[in-house]
Write a protein that holds these residues in place. Structure first.
Motif, PDB file in Angstrom:
ATOM      1  N   GLU A  72       0.823  -1.214   0.000  1.00 24.66           N
ATOM      2  CA  GLU A  72       0.000   0.000   0.000  1.00 24.66           C
ATOM      3  C   GLU A  72       0.857   1.266   0.000  1.00 24.66           C
ATOM      4  OE1 GLU A  72      -0.065  -2.583   2.143  1.00 24.66           O
ATOM      5  OE2 GLU A  72      -0.991  -2.002   4.044  1.00 24.66           O
ATOM      6  N   LYS A  73       1.968   1.245   0.733  1.00 25.38           N
ATOM      7  CA  LYS A  73       2.843   2.415   0.736  1.00 25.38           C
ATOM      8  C   LYS A  73       3.515   2.593  -0.621  1.00 25.38           C
ATOM      9  CE  LYS A  73       6.551   4.717   3.259  1.00 25.38           C
ATOM     10  NZ  LYS A  73       7.458   4.680   4.431  1.00 25.38           N
ATOM     11  N   ALA A  74       3.949   1.476  -1.222  1.00 28.94           N
ATOM     12  CA  ALA A  74       4.590   1.544  -2.531  1.00 28.94           C
ATOM     13  C   ALA A  74       3.622   2.088  -3.581  1.00 28.94           C
ATOM     14  CB  ALA A  74       5.095   0.162  -2.935  1.00 28.94           C
ATOM     15  N   ALA A  75       2.381   1.581  -3.569  1.00 34.51           N
ATOM     16  CA  ALA A  75       1.386   2.049  -4.541  1.00 34.51           C
ATOM     17  C   ALA A  75       1.057   3.519  -4.309  1.00 34.51           C
ATOM     18  CB  ALA A  75       0.126   1.202  -4.445  1.00 34.51           C
ATOM     19  N   PHE A  76       0.927   3.924  -3.050  1.00 35.84           N
ATOM     20  CA  PHE A  76       0.605   5.322  -2.739  1.00 35.84           C
ATOM     21  C   PHE A  76       1.697   6.257  -3.256  1.00 35.84           C
ATOM     22  CE2 PHE A  76       1.053   8.959   0.175  1.00 35.84           C
ATOM     23  CZ  PHE A  76      -0.179   9.569  -0.019  1.00 35.84           C
ATOM     24  N   ASN A  77       2.952   5.910  -3.014  1.00 34.89           N
ATOM     25  CA  ASN A  77       4.048   6.767  -3.477  1.00 34.89           C
ATOM     26  C   ASN A  77       4.121   6.805  -5.000  1.00 34.89           C
ATOM     27  OD1 ASN A  77       4.823   7.469  -0.882  1.00 34.89           O
ATOM     28  ND2 ASN A  77       6.297   5.799  -0.709  1.00 34.89           N
ATOM     29  N   ALA A  78       3.826   5.670  -5.647  1.00 34.99           N
ATOM     30  CA  ALA A  78       3.794   5.658  -7.109  1.00 34.99           C
ATOM     31  C   ALA A  78       2.678   6.561  -7.634  1.00 34.99           C
ATOM     32  CB  ALA A  78       3.609   4.229  -7.616  1.00 34.99           C
ATOM     33  N   ILE A  79       1.532   6.566  -6.947  1.00 41.76           N
ATOM     34  CA  ILE A  79       0.424   7.448  -7.337  1.00 41.76           C
ATOM     35  C   ILE A  79       0.829   8.911  -7.173  1.00 41.76           C
ATOM     36  CG2 ILE A  79      -1.903   8.206  -6.677  1.00 41.76           C
ATOM     37  CD1 ILE A  79      -2.502   5.251  -6.031  1.00 41.76           C
ATOM     38  N   LEU A  80       1.534   9.228  -6.086  1.00 36.82           N
ATOM     39  CA  LEU A  80       2.000  10.613  -5.892  1.00 36.82           C
ATOM     40  C   LEU A  80       2.920  11.041  -7.035  1.00 36.82           C
ATOM     41  CD1 LEU A  80       2.790  10.899  -2.052  1.00 36.82           C
ATOM     42  CD2 LEU A  80       0.757  11.662  -3.294  1.00 36.82           C
ATOM     43  N   VAL A  81       3.810  10.149  -7.449  1.00 32.91           N
ATOM     44  CA  VAL A  81       4.700  10.461  -8.571  1.00 32.91           C
ATOM     45  C   VAL A  81       3.888  10.702  -9.839  1.00 32.91           C
ATOM     46  CG1 VAL A  81       6.474   9.505 -10.099  1.00 32.91           C
ATOM     47  CG2 VAL A  81       6.677   9.224  -7.621  1.00 32.91           C
ATOM     48  N   LEU A  82       2.876   9.859 -10.068  1.00 33.95           N
ATOM     49  CA  LEU A  82       2.047  10.012 -11.264  1.00 33.95           C
ATOM     50  C   LEU A  82       1.249  11.313 -11.221  1.00 33.95           C
ATOM     51  CD1 LEU A  82       0.933   8.951 -13.902  1.00 33.95           C
ATOM     52  CD2 LEU A  82      -0.682   7.543 -12.614  1.00 33.95           C
ATOM     53  N   ILE A  83       0.712  11.667 -10.064  1.00 32.15           N
ATOM     54  CA  ILE A  83      -0.024  12.935  -9.940  1.00 32.15           C
ATOM     55  C   ILE A  83       0.903  14.108 -10.254  1.00 32.15           C
ATOM     56  CG2 ILE A  83      -1.131  14.499  -8.286  1.00 32.15           C
ATOM     57  CD1 ILE A  83      -2.347  12.039  -6.940  1.00 32.15           C
ATOM     58  N   ALA A  84       2.132  14.054  -9.734  1.00 33.90           N
ATOM     59  CA  ALA A  84       3.092  15.123 -10.020  1.00 33.90           C
ATOM     60  C   ALA A  84       3.373  15.211 -11.519  1.00 33.90           C
ATOM     61  CB  ALA A  84       4.391  14.863  -9.243  1.00 33.90           C
ATOM     62  N   ILE A  85       3.505  14.046 -12.170  1.00 33.40           N
ATOM     63  CA  ILE A  85       3.756  14.027 -13.618  1.00 33.40           C
ATOM     64  C   ILE A  85       2.583  14.643 -14.370  1.00 33.40           C
ATOM     65  CG2 ILE A  85       3.942  12.470 -15.610  1.00 33.40           C
ATOM     66  CD1 ILE A  85       5.576  10.606 -13.772  1.00 33.40           C
ATOM     67  N   ILE A  86       1.369  14.297 -13.979  1.00 28.14           N
ATOM     68  CA  ILE A  86       0.177  14.836 -14.638  1.00 28.14           C
ATOM     69  C   ILE A  86       0.143  16.351 -14.544  1.00 28.14           C
ATOM     70  CG2 ILE A  86      -2.340  14.969 -14.479  1.00 28.14           C
ATOM     71  CD1 ILE A  86      -2.302  11.995 -13.687  1.00 28.14           C
ATOM     72  N   PHE A  87       0.464  16.883 -13.370  1.00 32.47           N
ATOM     73  CA  PHE A  87       0.404  18.342 -13.193  1.00 32.47           C
ATOM     74  C   PHE A  87       1.574  19.034 -13.888  1.00 32.47           C
ATOM     75  CE2 PHE A  87      -2.737  17.422  -9.966  1.00 32.47           C
ATOM     76  CZ  PHE A  87      -3.575  18.527 -10.056  1.00 32.47           C
ATOM     77  N   VAL A  88       2.760  18.455 -13.830  1.00 37.82           N
ATOM     78  CA  VAL A  88       3.902  19.059 -14.533  1.00 37.82           C
ATOM     79  C   VAL A  88       3.629  19.104 -16.034  1.00 37.82           C
ATOM     80  CG1 VAL A  88       6.315  18.691 -15.189  1.00 37.82           C
ATOM     81  CG2 VAL A  88       5.628  18.468 -12.797  1.00 37.82           C
ATOM     82  N   ARG A  89       3.068  18.022 -16.569  1.00 35.26           N
ATOM     83  CA  ARG A  89       2.760  17.985 -17.999  1.00 35.26           C
ATOM     84  C   ARG A  89       1.680  18.998 -18.353  1.00 35.26           C
ATOM     85  NH1 ARG A  89       0.271  12.659 -20.716  1.00 35.26           N
ATOM     86  NH2 ARG A  89      -1.483  13.443 -19.522  1.00 35.26           N
ATOM     87  N   GLY A  90       0.655  19.110 -17.510  1.00 37.99           N
ATOM     88  CA  GLY A  90      -0.413  20.074 -17.772  1.00 37.99           C
ATOM     89  C   GLY A  90       0.085  21.508 -17.737  1.00 37.99           C
ATOM     90  N   ILE A  91       0.908  21.823 -16.729  1.00 34.25           N
ATOM     91  CA  ILE A  91       1.444  23.186 -16.617  1.00 34.25           C
ATOM     92  C   ILE A  91       2.400  23.487 -17.772  1.00 34.25           C
ATOM     93  CG2 ILE A  91       2.922  24.673 -15.205  1.00 34.25           C
ATOM     94  CD1 ILE A  91       1.714  23.237 -12.743  1.00 34.25           C
ATOM     95  N   ARG A  92       3.223  22.487 -18.150  1.00 33.76           N
ATOM     96  CA  ARG A  92       4.146  22.685 -19.267  1.00 33.76           C
ATOM     97  C   ARG A  92       3.393  22.940 -20.567  1.00 33.76           C
ATOM     98  NH1 ARG A  92       7.659  17.706 -21.197  1.00 33.76           N
ATOM     99  NH2 ARG A  92       5.592  17.225 -22.043  1.00 33.76           N
ATOM    100  N   ASN A  93       2.325  22.175 -20.786  1.00 36.96           N
ATOM    101  CA  ASN A  93       1.513  22.393 -21.989  1.00 36.96           C
ATOM    102  C   ASN A  93       0.907  23.791 -21.980  1.00 36.96           C
ATOM    103  OD1 ASN A  93       2.068  19.824 -22.855  1.00 36.96           O
ATOM    104  ND2 ASN A  93       0.144  18.936 -22.110  1.00 36.96           N
ATOM    105  N   GLY A  94       0.494  24.247 -20.805  1.00 38.32           N
ATOM    106  CA  GLY A  94      -0.076  25.588 -20.703  1.00 38.32           C
ATOM    107  C   GLY A  94       0.940  26.673 -20.993  1.00 38.32           C
ATOM    108  N   LEU A  95       2.184  26.470 -20.548  1.00 42.16           N
ATOM    109  CA  LEU A  95       3.227  27.469 -20.781  1.00 42.16           C
ATOM    110  C   LEU A  95       3.691  27.474 -22.237  1.00 42.16           C
ATOM    111  CD1 LEU A  95       5.396  26.966 -17.558  1.00 42.16           C
ATOM    112  CD2 LEU A  95       3.895  28.898 -18.081  1.00 42.16           C
ATOM    113  N   LYS A  96       3.711  26.275 -22.863  1.00 40.71           N
ATOM    114  CA  LYS A  96       4.180  26.188 -24.242  1.00 40.71           C
ATOM    115  C   LYS A  96       3.141  26.688 -25.234  1.00 40.71           C
ATOM    116  CE  LYS A  96       6.342  22.531 -25.642  1.00 40.71           C
ATOM    117  NZ  LYS A  96       6.686  21.118 -25.925  1.00 40.71           N
TER     118      LYS A  96
END
Length: 679
Positions: free
Chosen positions: A384-408
């Motif tokens: 459960e801890k491993a999956a939770f941390n992987a989800i946090l990484v994925l959420i960060a990726i989703i937001f970084v990609r969204g913000i990058r697309n907005g800036l570009k």
């Protein structure tokens, strides 16, 4: 063609609980509940501390509410029922059932202190609540995954009450209503037992991770990456389908979802390079079905295996690793043989994606998976801890990609890019919750069967199965395999595993022990797990086959038969790891030894596949089949003949040379024969 594809989508929608075409406010309501469920589960994995009973009750309540709001009492009403059952709105009755079901599911949490003080002597309100959750759970299960599991649970329930009136062989002392409800509905021995607990604490997070990866676009990346690597080889699209399905299987616990996700792209490509529609669909079915045995997720059942066997989850992954990779490697070989028989080629270079460009464009999708494996294998964190941390990484990726697309893209803008990231995350939450409804309900309903078995029926069932098998471990395994396939036609993999493991896994260990044959409990549980998975493509039901056939425009039953023929290489593996525990790395601690066992098992699977497919270097002769099967036996289980050759157990691996020698001799003979035929 569009009608067929729609059928595949309908199968997937039924599996995840999305039948109604709802009004906007109803979709918003369901979305809010689904997101709330996801946030609750993420809170449990991070800061919220609740005891297991409360966790299971809330988990089940969410599943019941979403089920009744999503799926009507009849999925395809006809005639006068169309006037009664609406697919365009949620009925008042279903609102009531959702509310009552939630309260009934939460009753064990609300009244836990009182239930503990009057253990075994429920009062009227306890009985009402216990009966209510029992009835509504069975109805919710019927709507979600069909009538099979509900009927089986009712049969076990009826047997618990009618045992004293059964014939002598089947006689059982029986139970009272109070005892039944106390065991099934008002304690953690039935509905709220270990299977639901694993669903609530671990499985949800892994399903959520898979759903979020899919919504973020990882599915297409996996397919493109596989095509870029293998698309230009002989039978390339089929080999790419195997890789794509295996990668999707890393984060998906559903063979049907795997078929629809990857098959929509790979099946048309397979047909394009020459695979007949039936075989193209069957390859996708075989690859997607085996996705459930791929570590690290392996479907919900793998986490339950860890609980039942009482070992860390990583031990289940370790035990399942060689069988899983052998099965996938052998499927590569099968599709290569099919391509050789049909004289096919790969895709033109211009039609395959560029590998490095594809990898660079989707490398971020691999980060959560790398994080998950690193946490599980290196840091040895809990699943459960491993999956939770992987989800946090994925959420960060989703937001970084969204913000990058907005800036570009100035047309998008930072605000819109951020909003799109939020929506992607919410869509992943909603998809994860919907995917979990069937799993949560299946584990809860299977808990009814487990609870009844634990009332004392288990010993009687053990005796009957022992008598049927005549004390033969071979016959017992065959009975278990057939029963798992039959049950799995109407049940999801998790429910099939729970039922069969609770009934037969202890018997396999016991019967083996009676005859001086040691069967590890892990091997017995994995045996039940494997055949529950194989039921997904077993005719006449096999929903994975129906989904693939719909995409390929082929007939479902022939597709299922072809898929099962491909999956025979998977079906033999459980029999071998019961008798040769090296295959599940039992008491194997050396990397060198493990790699040797894996490589030889792959050659054993190749020998079996050649025998079944009728092809090796060229078309087989009938007299070569026994030699292939002998090589298969030796390479999978060298200990099976070492005593006949007076070779000590410690030197059993030298027997591998005999199996390799047999395959080499057949290869030489077929090469000479092929040259004579072309001369």
């Amino acid at each position: 063609m569009s009608r067929k594809v729609k059928s595949a989508e309908e199968i997937l929608r039924e599996e995840v609980g999305e039948i109604r075409h709802l009004r906007k406010f109803e979709r918003i309501l369901i979305g809010v509940i689904a997101v709330a469920w996801a946030l609750f589960q993420l809170s449990l994995a991070s800061w919220l501390i609740l005891d297991s009973t409360k966790t299971r009750a809330i988990h089940l309540a969410f599943a019941i509410v979403l089920l009744f709001l999503n799926i009507p009492i009849i999925k395809k009403p006809s005639g006068w029922l169309k006037k009664v059952v609406s697919l365009n709105k949620i009925s008042i009755l279903d609102y009531i059932l959702a509310a009552v079901g939630a309260v009934a599911a939460l009753y064990i949490m609300i009244a836990w202190e009182g239930l503990a003080t009057r253990q075994g002597a429920p009062i009227t309100i306890d009985i009402v609540a216990g009966l209510t959750i029992l009835v509504l759970l069975l109805e919710a299960t019927r709507r979600s995954i069909g009538p099979a599991l509900t009927i089986i649970a009712l049969v076990f329930t009826a047997y618990a009450f009618l045992g004293p009136y059964m014939p002598d062989v089947l006689a059982f002392k029986g139970v009272s209503l109070n005892k039944y409800l106390n065991q099934i509905s008002l304690s953690t021995e039935g509905i709220y037992g270990i299977p639901l607990g694993v669903s609530a604490s671990i499985v949800y997070l892994f399903v959520l991770l898979g759903a979020m990866l899919d919504k973020a676009g990882a599915g297409k990346f996996f397919i493109d990456l596989a095509l870029s690597l293998l698309g230009r080889f002989k039978g390339g699209p089929a080999k790419a389908a195997i890789v794509a399905s295996g990668l999707t299987g890393l984060v998906s616990g559903s063979s049907i979802a795997n078929v629809v996700t990857t098959g929509t792209f790979t099946i048309p490509l397979m047909k394009k390079v020459g695979y007949p529609a039936k075989k193209a669909a069957a390859v996708e079915v075989a690859a997607s079905t085996d996705g459930q045995i791929m570590p690290p997720i392996m479907g919900a059942a793998a986490f339950i295996i860890a609980e039942y066997v009482n070992v860390p989850y990583l031990e289940v992954v370790k035990a399942a690793a060689i069988p899983a990779f052998v099965s996938y490697t052998a499927l590569f070989y099968v599709v290569h043989l099919e391509a050789s028989k049909l004289g096919m080629k790969g895709l033109p270079r211009e039609e395959t994606p560029r590998f490095f460009a594809t990898l660079k464009g989707g490398l971020h999708y691999l980060l959560p998976i790398v994080m998950l494996v690193y946490e599980l294998v290196v840091l040895r964190h809990s699943p459960e801890k491993a999956a939770f941390n992987a989800i946090l990484v994925l959420i960060a990726i989703i937001f970084v990609r969204g913000i990058r697309n907005g800036l570009k893209d100035k047309a998008v803008g930072l605000g819109k890019g951020f909003f799109e990231a939020v929506m992607t995350m919410c869509q992943g939450f909603i998809a994860g919750s919907r995917n979990m409804v069937a799993v949560a309900l299946a584990t809860a309903s299977a808990g009814i069967i487990v609870g009844v078995v634990n009332m004392g029926i288990g010993g009687m069932i053990t005796m009957i199965v022992e008598q049927l098998s005549g004390g033969s471990i071979f016959l017992l395994l065959f009975i278990t395999a057939v029963a798992s396939l039959l049950l799995g036609m109407g049940l999801p993999t998790t429910a099939t595993y729970i039922v069969m493991a609770s009934l037969t896994a202890p018997i396999i260990v016991e019967v083996g022990g009676l005859y001086g044959f040691f069967v590890p409990l892990m091997a017995a549980h994995l045996f039940c797990f494997y055949f529950g998975i194989l039921a997904d493509d077993t005719p006449p039901v096999g929903l994975a086959s129906y989904a693939a056939a719909a995409i390929a425009d082929s007939e479902p039953i022939p597709t299922g038969l072809q898929g099962f023929a491909y999956d025979m290489r998977t079906a033999i593996i459980p029999f071998f790891f019961v008798f040769n525990t090296d295959l599940i790395l039992h008491n194997v601690f050396s990397w060198t030894q493990g790699i040797l066992i894996f490589v030889m098992a792959c050659f054993g699977a190749f020998a079996f596949a050649s025998a079944v497919q009728g092809w090796y270097i060229t078309k087989n002769k009938w007299y070569e089949i026994p030699f292939f099967l002998f090589a298969c036996l030796v390479l999978f289980h060298p200990g099976s003949i070492n005593e006949y050759l007076n070779i000590p157990e410690s030197s059993r691996y030298f027997v591998y040379l005999i199996g390799l020698g047999v395959m080499g001799l057949i290869a030489l003979e077929q090469k000479f024969r092929a040259r004579r035929q072309t001369a």
